[in-house]
Design a protein around this motif. Structure first.
Motif, PDB file in Angstrom:
ATOM      1  N   LEU A  97      69.255  81.755  12.856  1.00  0.00           N
ATOM      2  CA  LEU A  97      68.574  80.666  12.165  1.00  0.00           C
ATOM      3  C   LEU A  97      67.246  81.167  11.596  1.00  0.00           C
ATOM      4  O   LEU A  97      66.353  81.561  12.349  1.00  0.00           O
ATOM      5  N   PRO A  98      67.084  81.177  10.255  1.00  0.00           N
ATOM      6  CA  PRO A  98      65.809  81.590   9.662  1.00  0.00           C
ATOM      7  C   PRO A  98      64.796  80.452   9.724  1.00  0.00           C
ATOM      8  O   PRO A  98      64.957  79.423   9.055  1.00  0.00           O
ATOM      9  N   ALA A  99      63.767  80.622  10.547  1.00  0.00           N
ATOM     10  CA  ALA A  99      62.756  79.569  10.687  1.00  0.00           C
ATOM     11  C   ALA A  99      61.551  80.106  11.445  1.00  0.00           C
ATOM     12  O   ALA A  99      61.647  81.082  12.203  1.00  0.00           O
ATOM     13  N   ASP A 100      60.438  79.444  11.249  1.00  0.00           N
ATOM     14  CA  ASP A 100      59.202  79.740  11.956  1.00  0.00           C
ATOM     15  C   ASP A 100      59.239  79.047  13.317  1.00  0.00           C
ATOM     16  O   ASP A 100      59.627  77.882  13.417  1.00  0.00           O
ATOM     17  N   GLY A 101      58.818  79.758  14.366  1.00  0.00           N
ATOM     18  CA  GLY A 101      58.842  79.185  15.709  1.00  0.00           C
ATOM     19  C   GLY A 101      57.988  77.945  15.861  1.00  0.00           C
ATOM     20  O   GLY A 101      58.286  77.079  16.690  1.00  0.00           O
ATOM     21  N   GLU A 102      56.939  77.824  15.066  1.00  0.00           N
ATOM     22  CA  GLU A 102      56.074  76.653  15.157  1.00  0.00           C
ATOM     23  C   GLU A 102      56.738  75.408  14.568  1.00  0.00           C
ATOM     24  O   GLU A 102      56.181  74.307  14.650  1.00  0.00           O
ATOM     25  N   HIS A 103      57.932  75.585  13.997  1.00  0.00           N
ATOM     26  CA  HIS A 103      58.727  74.449  13.509  1.00  0.00           C
ATOM     27  C   HIS A 103      60.123  74.499  14.113  1.00  0.00           C
ATOM     28  O   HIS A 103      61.097  74.056  13.495  1.00  0.00           O
ATOM     29  N   ALA A 104      60.227  75.010  15.319  1.00  0.00           N
ATOM     30  CA  ALA A 104      61.534  75.226  15.951  1.00  0.00           C
ATOM     31  C   ALA A 104      62.291  73.929  16.179  1.00  0.00           C
ATOM     32  O   ALA A 104      63.510  73.859  15.971  1.00  0.00           O
ATOM     33  N   GLU A 105      61.595  72.883  16.590  1.00  0.00           N
ATOM     34  CA  GLU A 105      62.279  71.619  16.874  1.00  0.00           C
ATOM     35  C   GLU A 105      62.942  71.076  15.611  1.00  0.00           C
ATOM     36  O   GLU A 105      64.104  70.660  15.627  1.00  0.00           O
ATOM     37  N   GLU A 106      62.224  71.109  14.504  1.00  0.00           N
ATOM     38  CA  GLU A 106      62.782  70.636  13.235  1.00  0.00           C
ATOM     39  C   GLU A 106      63.930  71.538  12.784  1.00  0.00           C
ATOM     40  O   GLU A 106      64.975  71.063  12.327  1.00  0.00           O
ATOM     41  N   ALA A 107      63.734  72.854  12.927  1.00  0.00           N
ATOM     42  CA  ALA A 107      64.739  73.809  12.453  1.00  0.00           C
ATOM     43  C   ALA A 107      66.057  73.688  13.205  1.00  0.00           C
ATOM     44  O   ALA A 107      67.126  73.944  12.643  1.00  0.00           O
ATOM     45  N   THR A 108      65.983  73.299  14.463  1.00  0.00           N
ATOM     46  CA  THR A 108      67.197  73.161  15.273  1.00  0.00           C
ATOM     47  C   THR A 108      67.728  71.740  15.278  1.00  0.00           C
ATOM     48  O   THR A 108      68.652  71.416  16.031  1.00  0.00           O
ATOM     49  N   GLY A 109      67.167  70.880  14.441  1.00  0.00           N
ATOM     50  CA  GLY A 109      67.658  69.517  14.328  1.00  0.00           C
ATOM     51  C   GLY A 109      67.404  68.677  15.569  1.00  0.00           C
ATOM     52  O   GLY A 109      68.145  67.726  15.841  1.00  0.00           O
ATOM     53  N   GLY A 110      66.353  69.008  16.304  1.00  0.00           N
ATOM     54  CA  GLY A 110      66.018  68.246  17.502  1.00  0.00           C
ATOM     55  C   GLY A 110      66.905  68.535  18.698  1.00  0.00           C
ATOM     56  O   GLY A 110      66.827  67.837  19.713  1.00  0.00           O
ATOM     57  N   TYR A 124      50.871  87.659  18.389  1.00  0.00           N
ATOM     58  CA  TYR A 124      50.628  87.777  16.953  1.00  0.00           C
ATOM     59  C   TYR A 124      50.061  86.491  16.352  1.00  0.00           C
ATOM     60  O   TYR A 124      49.888  86.412  15.136  1.00  0.00           O
ATOM     61  N   LEU A 125      49.789  85.503  17.195  1.00  0.00           N
ATOM     62  CA  LEU A 125      49.250  84.226  16.744  1.00  0.00           C
ATOM     63  C   LEU A 125      47.814  84.068  17.214  1.00  0.00           C
ATOM     64  O   LEU A 125      47.485  84.396  18.356  1.00  0.00           O
ATOM     65  N   ASN A 126      46.968  83.529  16.357  1.00  0.00           N
ATOM     66  CA  ASN A 126      45.576  83.307  16.753  1.00  0.00           C
ATOM     67  C   ASN A 126      45.466  82.225  17.817  1.00  0.00           C
ATOM     68  O   ASN A 126      44.603  82.291  18.692  1.00  0.00           O
ATOM     69  N   ASP A 127      46.343  81.233  17.738  1.00  0.00           N
ATOM     70  CA  ASP A 127      46.321  80.103  18.668  1.00  0.00           C
ATOM     71  C   ASP A 127      47.731  79.903  19.216  1.00  0.00           C
ATOM     72  O   ASP A 127      48.654  79.569  18.463  1.00  0.00           O
ATOM     73  N   PRO A 128      47.947  80.097  20.516  1.00  0.00           N
ATOM     74  CA  PRO A 128      49.294  79.974  21.071  1.00  0.00           C
ATOM     75  C   PRO A 128      49.764  78.536  21.264  1.00  0.00           C
ATOM     76  O   PRO A 128      50.946  78.293  21.480  1.00  0.00           O
ATOM     77  N   ARG A 129      48.860  77.572  21.189  1.00  0.00           N
ATOM     78  CA  ARG A 129      49.191  76.202  21.591  1.00  0.00           C
ATOM     79  C   ARG A 129      50.301  75.558  20.757  1.00  0.00           C
ATOM     80  O   ARG A 129      51.226  74.958  21.344  1.00  0.00           O
ATOM     81  N   PRO A 130      50.274  75.636  19.426  1.00  0.00           N
ATOM     82  CA  PRO A 130      51.360  74.983  18.672  1.00  0.00           C
ATOM     83  C   PRO A 130      52.744  75.528  19.013  1.00  0.00           C
ATOM     84  O   PRO A 130      53.705  74.751  19.137  1.00  0.00           O
ATOM     85  N   LEU A 131      52.852  76.848  19.194  1.00  0.00           N
ATOM     86  CA  LEU A 131      54.158  77.419  19.497  1.00  0.00           C
ATOM     87  C   LEU A 131      54.603  77.051  20.905  1.00  0.00           C
ATOM     88  O   LEU A 131      55.769  76.689  21.119  1.00  0.00           O
ATOM     89  N   VAL A 132      53.715  77.115  21.868  1.00  0.00           N
ATOM     90  CA  VAL A 132      54.095  76.754  23.244  1.00  0.00           C
ATOM     91  C   VAL A 132      54.535  75.296  23.296  1.00  0.00           C
ATOM     92  O   VAL A 132      55.498  74.946  23.996  1.00  0.00           O
ATOM     93  N   THR A 133      53.865  74.441  22.544  1.00  0.00           N
ATOM     94  CA  THR A 133      54.270  73.031  22.476  1.00  0.00           C
ATOM     95  C   THR A 133      55.701  72.907  21.977  1.00  0.00           C
ATOM     96  O   THR A 133      56.503  72.129  22.519  1.00  0.00           O
ATOM     97  N   GLN A 134      56.050  73.675  20.949  1.00  0.00           N
ATOM     98  CA  GLN A 134      57.405  73.646  20.410  1.00  0.00           C
ATOM     99  C   GLN A 134      58.424  74.154  21.428  1.00  0.00           C
ATOM    100  O   GLN A 134      59.517  73.585  21.573  1.00  0.00           O
TER     101      GLN A 134
END
Length: 264
Positions: A97-110, A124-134
């Motif tokens: 699946l081609p997608a950014d991890g910070e939009h994983a929920e949307e990319a996987t259709g919930g 590789y991210l300045n702020d880990p919080r958005p990705l960990v939330t996903q």
């Protein structure tokens, strides 16, 4: 021009790095650590930033239903090459699946997964919080969340072993460095990531080291022979044991944190 940061690094990372003793140790150690927590196959696994599939494709071989998500076309090309080498039955259990991890929920259709992996991405991210939330949102109730990232408490290890003493002295209070691939990286602590997991409804279960002795050997100039299967297997067995024990795991430059999602 391309926006794919990994386009020039895919060969070095996916082929050369994982063909080394360190690459084998990483895959072996983390595979065994994961199996201590994963539900039995055919449970669903989401590998966020999964690259060429070195960690999740062995799970597909073992019967798990794997979705590998990555934003890099170059790394997904490597994943397709590795996927083609799997048995046909295992190939059918893998979705790329081609997608950014910070939009994983949307990319996987919930969709919610029995396990969500994210290994070697947060640095590789300045702020880990958005990705960990996903990651936490994509985990099903009672699902496992697995994160591997750099250890902020051991930043001085690599420059010291490379005898870069001024850099080592500065690294005791540092959070960033230029990594072995020549790309800037950032490190976290177990405590900080554990709190981020808890904020997302995931209870930390435990953490492990990933590399210890192979790091010390490599950065001090020793050459490790990946073709010596007996020696590589012995090395991996020692690294796995060290990854579970104090004080050894505390000295690892990388740590692996595992948590479990609470009931919805």
């Amino acid at each position: 021009m391309t926006d794919d940061t990994w386009a020039s690094l895919a060969d070095q990372f996916a082929d050369k790095a994982y063909a080394s003793v360190k690459g084998y140790v990483r895959t072996y150690v983390m595979h065994h650590q994961l199996l201590e927590h994963l539900p039995p196959p055919p449970a669903s696994v989401l590998d966020v930033g999964g690259g060429a599939g070195h960690q999740s494709f062995p799970l597909a071989r073992a019967g798990y239903d794997v979705t590998l998500l990555d934003s890099s076309p170059a790394m997904l090309d490597k994943a397709r090459q590795n996927l083609a080498r799997l048995p046909a039955e295992a190939q059918r259990r893998v979705t790329l699946l081609p997608a950014d991890g910070e939009h994983a929920e949307e990319a996987t259709g919930g969709r919610r997964f029995a396990a969500v992996l994210c290994h070697g991405v947060l640095g590789y991210l300045n702020d880990p919080r958005p990705l960990v939330t996903q990651l936490c949102r994509c985990a099903a109730a009672d699902g496992v969340v697995s994160i591997m990232t750099g250890n902020a408490k051991t930043m001085a290890v690599r420059p010291a072993l490379e005898r870069r003493w001024d850099d080592a002295l500065a690294a005791f209070d540092a959070r960033t460095e230029i990594g072995v691939l020549g790309v800037p990286g950032r490190a976290d602590t177990v405590e900080e990531l554990s709190q981020l997991m808890q904020n997302g409804g995931v209870v930390p279960l435990g953490w492990y080291g990933v590399w210890l002795f192979v790091d010390w050997l490599e950065f001090s100039g020793a050459e490790l022979d990946p073709s010596d299967a007996k020696q590589v297997a012995a090395t991996a067995a020692v690294e796995l044991e060290a990854s579970r024990r104090d004080p050894y795991r505390q000295l690892s430059r990388v740590f692996h944190l595992v948590g479990r999602k609470g009931p919805n």
